[in-house]
Design an enzyme around this catalytic site. Structure first.
Site, PDB file in Angstrom:
ATOM      1  N   THR A   1       0.834  -1.204   0.000  1.00 42.22           N
ATOM      2  CA  THR A   1       0.000   0.000   0.000  1.00 42.22           C
ATOM      3  C   THR A   1       0.869   1.254   0.000  1.00 42.22           C
ATOM      4  O   THR A   1       2.108   1.169  -0.095  1.00 42.22           O
ATOM      5  CB  THR A   1      -1.028  -0.051   1.158  1.00 42.22           C
ATOM      6  OG1 THR A   1      -1.934   1.046   1.011  1.00 42.22           O
ATOM      7  CG2 THR A   1      -0.370   0.023   2.518  1.00 42.22           C
TER       8      THR A   1
ATOM      9  N   LYS B   1       3.596   1.339  -3.649  1.00 36.68           N
ATOM     10  CA  LYS B   1       3.024   0.596  -4.775  1.00 36.68           C
ATOM     11  C   LYS B   1       3.830   0.720  -6.076  1.00 36.68           C
ATOM     12  O   LYS B   1       3.851  -0.198  -6.891  1.00 36.68           O
ATOM     13  CB  LYS B   1       1.593   1.054  -5.038  1.00 36.68           C
ATOM     14  CG  LYS B   1       0.587   0.498  -4.046  1.00 36.68           C
ATOM     15  CD  LYS B   1      -0.815   0.910  -4.444  1.00 36.68           C
ATOM     16  CE  LYS B   1      -1.836   0.309  -3.517  1.00 36.68           C
ATOM     17  NZ  LYS B   1      -3.212   0.631  -3.899  1.00 36.68           N
TER      18      LYS B   1
ATOM     19  N   ASP C   1      -6.298  -4.227  -7.453  1.00 35.09           N
ATOM     20  CA  ASP C   1      -7.219  -3.113  -7.135  1.00 35.09           C
ATOM     21  C   ASP C   1      -8.311  -2.991  -8.200  1.00 35.09           C
ATOM     22  O   ASP C   1      -9.482  -2.748  -7.883  1.00 35.09           O
ATOM     23  CB  ASP C   1      -6.450  -1.790  -7.063  1.00 35.09           C
ATOM     24  CG  ASP C   1      -5.763  -1.603  -5.708  1.00 35.09           C
ATOM     25  OD1 ASP C   1      -6.224  -2.193  -4.716  1.00 35.09           O
ATOM     26  OD2 ASP C   1      -4.757  -0.864  -5.658  1.00 35.09           O
TER      27      ASP C   1
END
Ligand code: NAP
Length: 270
Positions: A65, A69, A105
Protein backbone atom coordinates in the site's frame (compact mmCIF):
# COMPACT_ATOMS: atom_id res chain seq x y z
CA UNK A 1 11.58 -38.12 8.05
CA UNK A 2 9.19 -36.03 5.97
CA UNK A 3 9.83 -32.34 5.48
CA UNK A 4 7.91 -30.30 8.04
CA UNK A 5 5.74 -27.58 6.66
CA UNK A 6 6.13 -24.32 8.67
CA UNK A 7 3.60 -21.57 9.07
CA UNK A 8 3.23 -19.44 5.95
CA UNK A 9 3.95 -15.81 6.64
CA UNK A 10 2.17 -13.04 4.70
CA UNK A 11 1.79 -9.34 5.31
CA UNK A 12 1.07 -5.83 4.18
CA UNK A 13 3.83 -3.28 3.71
CA UNK A 14 3.12 0.42 3.72
CA UNK A 15 3.59 3.52 5.82
CA UNK A 16 1.56 3.93 7.89
CA UNK A 17 -0.23 0.55 8.13
CA UNK A 18 -1.36 0.54 11.74
CA UNK A 19 -5.02 0.90 10.79
CA UNK A 20 -4.97 -1.50 7.85
CA UNK A 21 -8.03 -3.72 7.62
CA UNK A 22 -6.24 -6.36 5.53
CA UNK A 23 -4.90 -8.45 8.46
CA UNK A 24 -8.48 -8.92 9.71
CA UNK A 25 -9.65 -10.28 6.36
CA UNK A 26 -6.71 -12.53 5.53
CA UNK A 27 -6.23 -14.01 8.99
CA UNK A 28 -9.95 -14.78 9.21
CA UNK A 29 -9.72 -16.52 5.83
CA UNK A 30 -6.66 -18.58 6.82
CA UNK A 31 -8.38 -19.62 10.06
CA UNK A 32 -11.63 -20.53 8.35
CA UNK A 33 -9.87 -22.78 5.84
CA UNK A 34 -7.46 -24.27 8.40
CA UNK A 35 -4.45 -22.98 6.47
CA UNK A 36 -1.42 -22.70 8.79
CA UNK A 37 -0.54 -19.11 7.91
CA UNK A 38 -0.37 -15.68 9.48
CA UNK A 39 -0.69 -12.20 7.94
CA UNK A 40 1.00 -9.25 9.68
CA UNK A 41 1.16 -5.49 9.16
CA UNK A 42 4.69 -4.21 8.45
CA UNK A 43 5.26 -0.48 8.77
CA UNK A 44 8.06 0.00 6.25
CA UNK A 45 10.12 3.08 5.46
CA UNK A 46 13.25 1.19 4.29
CA UNK A 47 11.76 -0.60 1.29
CA UNK A 48 15.05 -2.05 0.02
CA UNK A 49 15.83 -3.54 3.44
CA UNK A 50 12.29 -4.85 3.79
CA UNK A 51 12.45 -6.61 0.42
CA UNK A 52 15.74 -8.31 1.38
CA UNK A 53 13.94 -9.40 4.52
CA UNK A 54 11.03 -10.80 2.50
CA UNK A 55 13.48 -12.93 0.50
CA UNK A 56 15.58 -13.98 3.50
CA UNK A 57 12.58 -14.89 5.64
CA UNK A 58 10.68 -16.57 2.82
CA UNK A 59 7.57 -14.43 3.30
CA UNK A 60 5.07 -15.98 0.89
CA UNK A 61 3.01 -13.01 -0.12
CA UNK A 62 2.58 -9.29 0.38
CA UNK A 63 -0.09 -6.69 0.00
CA UNK A 64 1.48 -3.35 -0.88
CA UNK A 65 0.00 0.00 0.00
CA UNK A 66 0.87 3.70 0.01
CA UNK A 67 3.65 4.85 -0.48
CA UNK A 68 5.30 1.71 -1.93
CA UNK A 69 3.02 0.60 -4.78
CA UNK A 70 5.22 2.06 -7.50
CA UNK A 71 8.63 1.97 -5.80
CA UNK A 72 8.39 -1.76 -5.11
CA UNK A 73 8.55 -2.62 -8.81
CA UNK A 74 12.32 -2.40 -8.98
CA UNK A 75 12.73 -4.97 -6.18
CA UNK A 76 10.67 -7.65 -7.93
CA UNK A 77 11.82 -10.41 -10.31
CA UNK A 78 8.64 -10.30 -12.42
CA UNK A 79 5.86 -7.77 -12.90
CA UNK A 80 2.81 -8.82 -14.91
CA UNK A 81 1.23 -6.94 -17.81
CA UNK A 82 -1.65 -5.53 -15.78
CA UNK A 83 0.60 -4.08 -13.08
CA UNK A 84 2.87 -2.61 -15.76
CA UNK A 85 -0.11 -0.97 -17.45
CA UNK A 86 -1.29 0.50 -14.15
CA UNK A 87 2.27 1.30 -13.10
CA UNK A 88 1.63 0.00 -9.59
CA UNK A 89 1.81 -3.29 -7.70
CA UNK A 90 -0.52 -4.04 -4.79
CA UNK A 91 0.23 -7.78 -4.59
CA UNK A 92 3.49 -9.73 -4.40
CA UNK A 93 3.64 -13.50 -4.72
CA UNK A 94 6.75 -15.39 -3.61
CA UNK A 95 7.02 -18.64 -5.59
CA UNK A 96 10.10 -20.57 -4.44
CA UNK A 97 12.10 -17.38 -4.05
CA UNK A 98 10.89 -15.63 -7.20
CA UNK A 99 8.97 -12.47 -6.34
CA UNK A 100 6.29 -11.48 -8.83
CA UNK A 101 4.04 -8.45 -8.70
CA UNK A 102 0.51 -7.88 -9.90
CA UNK A 103 -2.39 -5.53 -9.21
CA UNK A 104 -5.79 -6.59 -7.88
CA UNK A 105 -7.22 -3.11 -7.14
CA UNK A 106 -8.89 -3.01 -10.55
CA UNK A 107 -10.48 -6.43 -9.92
CA UNK A 108 -11.84 -5.12 -6.61
CA UNK A 109 -13.43 -2.07 -8.21
CA UNK A 110 -14.88 -3.96 -11.18
CA UNK A 111 -16.38 -6.72 -9.00
CA UNK A 112 -17.89 -4.19 -6.60
CA UNK A 113 -19.58 -2.43 -9.53
CA UNK A 114 -20.66 -5.61 -11.29
CA UNK A 115 -22.71 -6.60 -8.23
CA UNK A 116 -25.02 -3.83 -9.42
CA UNK A 117 -24.71 -3.50 -13.19
CA UNK A 118 -22.90 -4.72 -16.28
CA UNK A 119 -20.16 -2.30 -17.34
CA UNK A 120 -20.23 -2.84 -21.08
CA UNK A 121 -21.20 0.34 -22.90
CA UNK A 122 -21.83 2.25 -19.66
CA UNK A 123 -20.75 5.86 -19.19
CA UNK A 124 -18.50 6.34 -16.18
CA UNK A 125 -17.13 9.47 -14.56
CA UNK A 126 -13.98 8.80 -12.55
CA UNK A 127 -12.88 11.58 -10.21
CA UNK A 128 -9.14 11.42 -9.58
CA UNK A 129 -6.03 10.46 -11.50
CA UNK A 130 -3.84 8.91 -8.80
CA UNK A 131 -2.82 5.27 -8.32
CA UNK A 132 -6.27 3.90 -7.56
CA UNK A 133 -7.94 5.93 -10.31
CA UNK A 134 -5.50 4.43 -12.79
CA UNK A 135 -6.37 0.88 -11.74
CA UNK A 136 -10.09 1.66 -11.85
CA UNK A 137 -9.92 3.34 -15.25
CA UNK A 138 -8.05 0.34 -16.66
CA UNK A 139 -10.66 -2.03 -15.25
CA UNK A 140 -13.57 0.00 -16.61
CA UNK A 141 -12.02 0.28 -20.07
CA UNK A 142 -11.26 -3.47 -20.13
CA UNK A 143 -14.92 -4.11 -19.30
CA UNK A 144 -16.09 -1.95 -22.21
CA UNK A 145 -17.21 1.18 -20.32
CA UNK A 146 -16.72 4.69 -21.72
CA UNK A 147 -14.80 6.73 -19.19
CA UNK A 148 -14.39 10.43 -18.48
CA UNK A 149 -11.62 11.32 -16.03
CA UNK A 150 -11.87 14.52 -13.96
CA UNK A 151 -8.99 15.52 -11.73
CA UNK A 152 -7.93 18.56 -9.71
CA UNK A 153 -4.63 18.62 -11.59
CA UNK A 154 -5.88 18.49 -15.15
CA UNK A 155 -2.54 17.46 -16.69
CA UNK A 156 -2.67 14.21 -14.72
CA UNK A 157 -6.16 13.51 -16.06
CA UNK A 158 -4.85 14.21 -19.56
CA UNK A 159 -1.98 11.74 -19.17
CA UNK A 160 -4.32 9.05 -17.93
CA UNK A 161 -6.88 9.85 -20.61
CA UNK A 162 -4.25 9.53 -23.30
CA UNK A 163 -3.02 6.19 -21.97
CA UNK A 164 -6.46 4.60 -21.83
CA UNK A 165 -8.30 6.48 -24.59
CA UNK A 166 -10.65 8.43 -22.28
CA UNK A 167 -11.91 12.01 -22.30
CA UNK A 168 -10.75 14.18 -19.44
CA UNK A 169 -11.12 17.52 -17.66
CA UNK A 170 -10.52 19.36 -14.42
CA UNK A 171 -13.05 19.17 -11.59
CA UNK A 172 -15.10 22.13 -12.85
CA UNK A 173 -17.66 19.95 -14.59
CA UNK A 174 -20.72 21.60 -16.11
CA UNK A 175 -24.08 20.68 -14.59
CA UNK A 176 -26.50 18.57 -16.57
CA UNK A 177 -24.00 15.84 -17.50
CA UNK A 178 -25.36 12.30 -17.39
CA UNK A 179 -23.41 9.22 -16.35
CA UNK A 180 -24.38 5.69 -15.40
CA UNK A 181 -21.59 5.54 -12.84
CA UNK A 182 -19.72 8.13 -10.77
CA UNK A 183 -16.65 7.01 -8.81
CA UNK A 184 -14.67 9.01 -6.32
CA UNK A 185 -11.06 7.79 -6.58
CA UNK A 186 -9.54 10.76 -4.76
CA UNK A 187 -8.63 11.06 -1.09
CA UNK A 188 -11.38 13.67 -0.64
CA UNK A 189 -13.71 12.56 2.15
CA UNK A 190 -11.08 10.35 3.83
CA UNK A 191 -11.43 11.11 7.52
CA UNK A 192 -13.56 14.18 6.71
CA UNK A 193 -17.30 14.29 7.27
CA UNK A 194 -18.04 17.31 5.10
CA UNK A 195 -15.75 17.20 2.07
CA UNK A 196 -17.04 16.15 -1.35
CA UNK A 197 -15.04 15.89 -4.59
CA UNK A 198 -17.82 17.29 -6.82
CA UNK A 199 -20.94 19.40 -6.43
CA UNK A 200 -24.41 17.96 -5.93
CA UNK A 201 -25.33 18.90 -9.50
CA UNK A 202 -22.77 16.44 -10.84
CA UNK A 203 -24.03 13.67 -8.54
CA UNK A 204 -27.56 14.29 -9.80
CA UNK A 205 -26.47 13.14 -13.27
CA UNK A 206 -25.35 9.64 -12.15
CA UNK A 207 -27.36 6.47 -11.49
CA UNK A 208 -24.80 4.71 -9.29
CA UNK A 209 -22.23 6.39 -7.06
CA UNK A 210 -19.21 4.54 -5.67
CA UNK A 211 -16.72 6.01 -3.23
CA UNK A 212 -13.48 4.09 -2.78
CA UNK A 213 -12.84 5.99 0.45
CA UNK A 214 -14.01 3.70 3.29
CA UNK A 215 -13.40 5.84 6.37
CA UNK A 216 -16.00 7.10 7.12
CA UNK A 217 -18.03 4.24 5.65
CA UNK A 218 -20.64 6.65 4.36
CA UNK A 219 -18.85 9.69 3.01
CA UNK A 220 -20.68 12.92 2.34
CA UNK A 221 -20.65 12.00 -1.36
CA UNK A 222 -22.54 8.77 -0.63
CA UNK A 223 -24.87 10.49 1.84
CA UNK A 224 -25.87 13.07 -0.73
CA UNK A 225 -26.17 10.42 -3.45
CA UNK A 226 -28.40 8.29 -1.22
CA UNK A 227 -30.53 11.36 -0.52
CA UNK A 228 -30.97 11.81 -4.26
CA UNK A 229 -32.13 8.18 -4.57
CA UNK A 230 -28.97 6.89 -6.24
CA UNK A 231 -27.55 3.39 -5.81
CA UNK A 232 -24.49 3.77 -3.55
CA UNK A 233 -21.45 1.53 -3.14
CA UNK A 234 -18.98 2.17 -0.33
CA UNK A 235 -15.23 1.52 -0.37
CA UNK A 236 -15.41 -1.72 1.60
CA UNK A 237 -16.49 -3.77 -1.41
CA UNK A 238 -13.45 -2.83 -3.48
CA UNK A 239 -11.25 -3.49 -0.48
CA UNK A 240 -12.88 -6.88 0.01
CA UNK A 241 -12.62 -8.03 -3.58
CA UNK A 242 -9.03 -6.88 -4.10
CA UNK A 243 -8.15 -8.95 -1.01
CA UNK A 244 -10.15 -11.95 -2.23
CA UNK A 245 -8.14 -11.91 -5.46
CA UNK A 246 -4.88 -11.69 -3.50
CA UNK A 247 -5.82 -14.58 -1.24
CA UNK A 248 -6.62 -16.78 -4.22
CA UNK A 249 -3.34 -15.91 -5.96
CA UNK A 250 -1.34 -16.76 -2.84
CA UNK A 251 -3.12 -19.96 -1.83
CA UNK A 252 -4.57 -21.30 -5.08
CA UNK A 253 -7.89 -21.99 -3.34
CA UNK A 254 -11.24 -20.19 -3.41
CA UNK A 255 -11.34 -17.45 -0.79
CA UNK A 256 -14.08 -17.67 1.87
CA UNK A 257 -15.64 -14.39 0.76
CA UNK A 258 -18.35 -14.23 3.40
CA UNK A 259 -15.83 -14.86 6.19
CA UNK A 260 -13.61 -12.09 4.84
CA UNK A 261 -16.52 -9.69 4.46
CA UNK A 262 -17.73 -10.36 8.01
CA UNK A 263 -14.20 -9.83 9.37
CA UNK A 264 -13.98 -6.57 7.48
CA UNK A 265 -17.35 -5.35 8.73
CA UNK A 266 -16.51 -6.36 12.29
CA UNK A 267 -13.19 -4.46 12.07
CA UNK A 268 -14.94 -1.26 11.01
CA UNK A 269 -17.91 -1.78 13.30
CA UNK A 270 -20.37 -1.94 10.41
P1 NAP B 1 -3.11 9.09 -4.80
O1 NAP B 1 -2.41 8.28 -5.81
O2 NAP B 1 -2.32 9.91 -3.84
O3 NAP B 1 -4.13 10.05 -5.58
C1 NAP B 1 -4.84 11.04 -4.88
C2 NAP B 1 -5.91 11.66 -5.78
O4 NAP B 1 -6.72 12.49 -4.97
C3 NAP B 1 -5.35 12.52 -6.90
O5 NAP B 1 -6.17 12.42 -8.02
C4 NAP B 1 -5.43 13.93 -6.26
O6 NAP B 1 -5.53 14.97 -7.21
C5 NAP B 1 -6.74 13.81 -5.53
N1 NAP B 1 -6.87 14.78 -4.46
C6 NAP B 1 -6.17 14.84 -3.29
N2 NAP B 1 -6.58 15.87 -2.55
C7 NAP B 1 -7.56 16.49 -3.26
C8 NAP B 1 -8.36 17.64 -3.02
N3 NAP B 1 -8.26 18.32 -1.89
N4 NAP B 1 -9.26 18.00 -3.95
C9 NAP B 1 -9.39 17.27 -5.08
N5 NAP B 1 -8.64 16.18 -5.39
C10 NAP B 1 -7.73 15.81 -4.47
O7 NAP B 1 -4.06 8.20 -3.86
P2 NAP B 1 -4.64 6.75 -4.17
O8 NAP B 1 -3.66 5.73 -3.78
O9 NAP B 1 -5.21 6.72 -5.55
O10 NAP B 1 -5.82 6.66 -3.08
C11 NAP B 1 -6.97 7.46 -3.16
C12 NAP B 1 -7.95 7.06 -2.05
O11 NAP B 1 -8.47 5.76 -2.30
C13 NAP B 1 -7.35 6.98 -0.66
O12 NAP B 1 -8.25 7.59 0.25
C14 NAP B 1 -7.23 5.49 -0.39
O13 NAP B 1 -7.34 5.17 0.99
C15 NAP B 1 -8.41 4.95 -1.15
N6 NAP B 1 -8.24 3.56 -1.61
C16 NAP B 1 -9.26 2.69 -1.40
C17 NAP B 1 -9.16 1.40 -1.86
C18 NAP B 1 -10.26 0.42 -1.62
O14 NAP B 1 -10.05 -0.77 -1.85
N7 NAP B 1 -11.43 0.86 -1.23
C19 NAP B 1 -8.01 0.97 -2.55
C20 NAP B 1 -6.99 1.89 -2.76
C21 NAP B 1 -7.13 3.19 -2.29
P3 NAP B 1 -4.20 15.71 -7.77
O15 NAP B 1 -3.70 14.83 -8.89
O16 NAP B 1 -4.68 17.02 -8.22
O17 NAP B 1 -3.23 15.78 -6.63
Amino acid sequence: MGKRQGIGLYGIIGHPVGHSLSPHMHNAAFRALGIPAFYAPFDVTDLEGAMSGVRALGIKGLSVTVPHKEAIIKYLDLVDKVARKIGAVNTVINRDGTLSGTNTDWIGAVKALKEHLSLKGKKALVIGAGGSAKAIVMGLVEEGARVHIANRTQEKAEQLGEQFGCSCSGLDLPSGLEFDILINATTVGMGEEDAMPVEEDVIRGADLVMDIVYSPLETRLLRVARGLGKVTVNGLKMLLYQAVAQFELWTGVDAPIEVMENALKEAVGA
